[in-house]
Enzyme design. Structure first.
Site, PDB file in Angstrom:
ATOM      1  N   SER A 129     -24.644  15.310   7.252  1.00 40.94           N
ATOM      2  CA  SER A 129     -25.664  16.181   6.683  1.00 40.94           C
ATOM      3  C   SER A 129     -26.248  16.988   7.829  1.00 40.94           C
ATOM      4  O   SER A 129     -26.754  16.411   8.798  1.00 40.94           O
ATOM      5  CB  SER A 129     -26.736  15.326   6.012  1.00 40.94           C
ATOM      6  OG  SER A 129     -27.798  16.140   5.570  1.00 40.94           O
ATOM      7  N   LYS A 155     -22.195  18.637   4.757  1.00 41.42           N
ATOM      8  CA  LYS A 155     -23.286  18.985   3.843  1.00 41.42           C
ATOM      9  C   LYS A 155     -24.275  19.841   4.617  1.00 41.42           C
ATOM     10  O   LYS A 155     -24.679  19.473   5.720  1.00 41.42           O
ATOM     11  CB  LYS A 155     -23.938  17.697   3.333  1.00 41.42           C
ATOM     12  CG  LYS A 155     -25.340  17.821   2.784  1.00 41.42           C
ATOM     13  CD  LYS A 155     -25.736  16.538   2.082  1.00 41.42           C
ATOM     14  CE  LYS A 155     -27.198  16.194   2.294  1.00 41.42           C
ATOM     15  NZ  LYS A 155     -27.547  14.897   1.658  1.00 41.42           N
ATOM     16  N   LYS A 157     -28.003  21.909   4.418  1.00 38.75           N
ATOM     17  CA  LYS A 157     -29.253  21.986   3.674  1.00 38.75           C
ATOM     18  C   LYS A 157     -29.522  23.441   3.318  1.00 38.75           C
ATOM     19  O   LYS A 157     -29.256  24.339   4.136  1.00 38.75           O
ATOM     20  CB  LYS A 157     -30.401  21.437   4.532  1.00 38.75           C
ATOM     21  CG  LYS A 157     -30.284  19.946   4.827  1.00 38.75           C
ATOM     22  CD  LYS A 157     -30.600  19.112   3.602  1.00 38.75           C
ATOM     23  CE  LYS A 157     -30.755  17.643   3.966  1.00 38.75           C
ATOM     24  NZ  LYS A 157     -31.087  16.822   2.775  1.00 38.75           N
ATOM     25  N   ASP A 182     -27.376  20.801  -0.107  1.00 38.88           N
ATOM     26  CA  ASP A 182     -28.468  19.956  -0.593  1.00 38.88           C
ATOM     27  C   ASP A 182     -29.768  20.753  -0.549  1.00 38.88           C
ATOM     28  O   ASP A 182     -30.188  21.204   0.516  1.00 38.88           O
ATOM     29  CB  ASP A 182     -28.583  18.698   0.280  1.00 38.88           C
ATOM     30  CG  ASP A 182     -29.621  17.706  -0.230  1.00 38.88           C
ATOM     31  OD1 ASP A 182     -30.286  17.990  -1.249  1.00 38.88           O
ATOM     32  OD2 ASP A 182     -29.755  16.631   0.391  1.00 38.88           O
ATOM     33  N   GLU A 207     -26.663  19.379  -4.374  1.00 35.39           N
ATOM     34  CA  GLU A 207     -27.483  18.173  -4.494  1.00 35.39           C
ATOM     35  C   GLU A 207     -28.933  18.534  -4.799  1.00 35.39           C
ATOM     36  O   GLU A 207     -29.522  19.375  -4.125  1.00 35.39           O
ATOM     37  CB  GLU A 207     -27.370  17.403  -3.169  1.00 35.39           C
ATOM     38  CG  GLU A 207     -28.024  16.035  -3.164  1.00 35.39           C
ATOM     39  CD  GLU A 207     -27.799  15.324  -1.823  1.00 35.39           C
ATOM     40  OE1 GLU A 207     -26.903  15.734  -1.058  1.00 35.39           O
ATOM     41  OE2 GLU A 207     -28.544  14.375  -1.551  1.00 35.39           O
ATOM     42  N   ASP A 232     -30.071  13.160  -6.416  1.00 33.62           N
ATOM     43  CA  ASP A 232     -30.571  12.318  -5.323  1.00 33.62           C
ATOM     44  C   ASP A 232     -31.977  11.839  -5.692  1.00 33.62           C
ATOM     45  O   ASP A 232     -32.141  10.780  -6.329  1.00 33.62           O
ATOM     46  CB  ASP A 232     -30.532  13.120  -4.008  1.00 33.62           C
ATOM     47  CG  ASP A 232     -31.156  12.410  -2.806  1.00 33.62           C
ATOM     48  OD1 ASP A 232     -31.704  11.313  -2.953  1.00 33.62           O
ATOM     49  OD2 ASP A 232     -31.119  12.969  -1.687  1.00 33.62           O
ATOM     50  N   LYS A 256     -29.132   5.960  -2.563  1.00 34.58           N
ATOM     51  CA  LYS A 256     -29.797   5.577  -1.321  1.00 34.58           C
ATOM     52  C   LYS A 256     -30.436   4.217  -1.540  1.00 34.58           C
ATOM     53  O   LYS A 256     -31.209   4.026  -2.487  1.00 34.58           O
ATOM     54  CB  LYS A 256     -30.865   6.600  -0.931  1.00 34.58           C
ATOM     55  CG  LYS A 256     -30.285   7.910  -0.430  1.00 34.58           C
ATOM     56  CD  LYS A 256     -31.380   8.870  -0.009  1.00 34.58           C
ATOM     57  CE  LYS A 256     -30.756  10.187   0.443  1.00 34.58           C
ATOM     58  NZ  LYS A 256     -31.773  11.258   0.536  1.00 34.58           N
ATOM     59  N   GLY A 284     -28.287   9.116   3.178  1.00 28.87           N
ATOM     60  CA  GLY A 284     -28.943   8.600   4.379  1.00 28.87           C
ATOM     61  C   GLY A 284     -30.357   9.129   4.487  1.00 28.87           C
ATOM     62  O   GLY A 284     -30.722  10.115   3.832  1.00 28.87           O
TER      63      GLY A 284
HETATM   64  O1  OSB Z   1     -31.828  14.534   0.869  1.00 25.88           O
HETATM   65  O2  OSB Z   1     -30.214  13.453   1.676  1.00 25.88           O
HETATM   66  C1  OSB Z   1     -31.353  13.907   1.791  1.00 25.88           C
HETATM   67  C2  OSB Z   1     -32.646  13.207   5.332  1.00 25.88           C
HETATM   68  C3  OSB Z   1     -33.984  12.990   5.078  1.00 25.88           C
HETATM   69  C4  OSB Z   1     -34.447  13.106   3.796  1.00 25.88           C
HETATM   70  C5  OSB Z   1     -33.574  13.431   2.748  1.00 25.88           C
HETATM   71  C6  OSB Z   1     -32.229  13.639   2.988  1.00 25.88           C
HETATM   72  C7  OSB Z   1     -31.772  13.556   4.307  1.00 25.88           C
HETATM   73  C8  OSB Z   1     -30.404  13.851   4.686  1.00 25.88           C
HETATM   74  C9  OSB Z   1     -29.918  13.229   5.975  1.00 25.88           C
HETATM   75  O3  OSB Z   1     -29.685  14.613   4.103  1.00 25.88           O
HETATM   76  C10 OSB Z   1     -28.947  12.145   5.763  1.00 25.88           C
HETATM   77  C11 OSB Z   1     -28.705  11.453   7.075  1.00 25.88           C
HETATM   78  O4  OSB Z   1     -27.981  12.014   7.889  1.00 25.88           O
HETATM   79  O5  OSB Z   1     -29.241  10.354   7.280  1.00 25.88           O
HETATM   80 MG    MG Z   2     -30.451  14.737  -0.676  1.00 26.03          MG
END
Ligand code: OSB
Ligand code: MG
Length: 362
Positions: A129, A155, A157, A182, A207, A232, A256, A284
């Site tokens: 991510s 992924k 953001k 995402d 996402e 999510d 998660k 994560g």
């Molecule tokens: O939405 O998946 C998410 C990190 C913090 C809060 C929300 C998210 C995330 C990530 C990072 O996308 C996932 C990771 O690398 O741990």
């Molecule tokens: Mg997410």
């Protein structure tokens, strides 16, 4: 713990993490968990300081009943129910619950993945991510580094102002990678036309485009898009997963561990999705090594068929609190370890070094 590189989502930018670690002690053995709440109540309502209080004053006293023989429980699978009447705060609940699973695995001499009923694969497929960057060039550089390391999907953001044009440039530069976006709840149904523009880039999924607590609008949006929606934030319980599936609010679920309150509920969400033909992957929360290792165990359940967001420690930390650090194979996977519990050693010296507060509940 300072992050190696800042991580920006549609809701905030994070430079350093404050993490609550849980140690449960019984019969002379310790089990470990990590509370995955962020530093601020922006991803969901939880945050480090509140999680500390909830874990200390509400979750721990209920789980400690196990020790005082006031209640017979069969094992870690029963821990979820002990704190189930707490509204929300799943991450605080889940950090304690996961620690009990780890404890039970060690007591039984099992690796955690085996204890939870996983082990469908010896290596878990990994994606990364990547947060919002200061420039598209910086994002391209980051993607190049991760692809060179072997990661199986990227992924990125997105948020209003960092979406269609940026995804277009990434797609032009990387026409054949497995790519997804995402939004962390940054849009509303009024943005459906804009989200529809993303269809052009054949993303694996988008996402959580809509509100963190919404299922109904996602069900209205999904038929308007070719791109599958992955849920999510809005899936906090197995009940939510059932409702989302019944309403066809998405075609994929990110599970998660913390968001759903631990392994017990994560397994129920997993089973519900599997029965409905909905693939899942492990999300994560910028975890340190303990949470990361727990995610690896979770991702060995059979329906975790898509590459998740569980990646190597060095993407986040100069030094992790576990040893060895979590590493990636050239195939873009993380190999399972067979030691008891979560399978890595805790680096106690380093953990002590980064510990700023400690409390014991008896
Ligand atoms: O939405 O998946 C998410 C990190 C913090 C809060 C929300 C998210 C995330 C990530 C990072 O996308 C996932 C990771 O690398 O741990
Ligand atoms: Mg997410």
């Amino acid at each position: 713990m300072p992050l190696v590189h800042f991580f920006e989502t549609s809701f905030s930018r994070t430079y350093e993490r404050k993490i609550v670690i849980v140690e449960v002690v019984s019969e002379g053995l310790s089990g470990w968990g990590e509370i995955t709440a962020g530093e601020h109540p922006f991803y969901n309502e939880e945050w480090t300081e509140a999680a500390w209080i909830i874990a200390r004053d509400y979750v721990a006293p209920r789980v400690i009943l196990l020790d005082s023989k006031q209640r017979e429980i069969a094992g870690a699978a029963d821990v979820n129910a002990l704190s189930a009447h707490i509204r929300g705060h799943n991450m605080a609940r889940g950090g304690v619950e996961a620690a009990v699973w780890d404890w039970q695995a060690r007591r039984n001499g099992n690796p955690l993945w085996k204890e939870i009923g996983g082990g469908a694969r010896r290596e878990i497929p990994c994606g990364v991510s990547i947060g919002i960057q200061d420039s598209v060039e910086q994002l391209i550089e980051k993607i190049e580094v991760e692809l060179a390391a072997g990661y199986q999907r990227i992924k990125m953001k997105i948020k209003p102002g960092w979406d269609v044009d940026v995804v277009r440039r990434i797609r032009e530069r990387f026409p054949s990678i497995r790519l997804m976006a995402d939004a962390n709840s940054a849009y509303t149904l009024a943005d459906a036309a804009r989200l529809k523009q993303l269809d052009e880039f054949y993303l694996m999924m988008i996402e959580q485009p809509l509100a963190h607590d919404d299922i109904i609008d996602h069900a209205a949006l999904q038929p308007q898009l070719e791109t599958p929606i992955c849920l999510d934030e809005c899936i906090r319980t197995d009940h939510h997963a059932r409702q989302a599936i019944a309403m066809k609010a998405g075609r994929i679920v990110n599970i998660k561990l913390g968001r759903v309150g631990g392994f017990g509920e994560a397994k129920r969400v997993h089973d519900t999705c599997e029965a409905a033909g909905i693939p899942v992957w492990c999300g994560g929360m910028l975890e340190a090594g303990i949470g990361r290792a727990h995610n690896i165990a979770l991702a060995t359940l059979p329906n975790f068929t898509l590459p998740g967001d569980v990646s190597a420690s060095n993407r986040y930390w100069k030094r992790d609190i576990i040893s060895p650090a979590v590493e990636i194979t050239p195939r873009g996977t993380i190999a399972l370890r067979d030691g008891p519990g979560f399978g890595y050693e805790i680096d106690h010296d380093f953990m002590r070094h980064v510990t700023v507060r400690e409390e014991t509940v008896v």
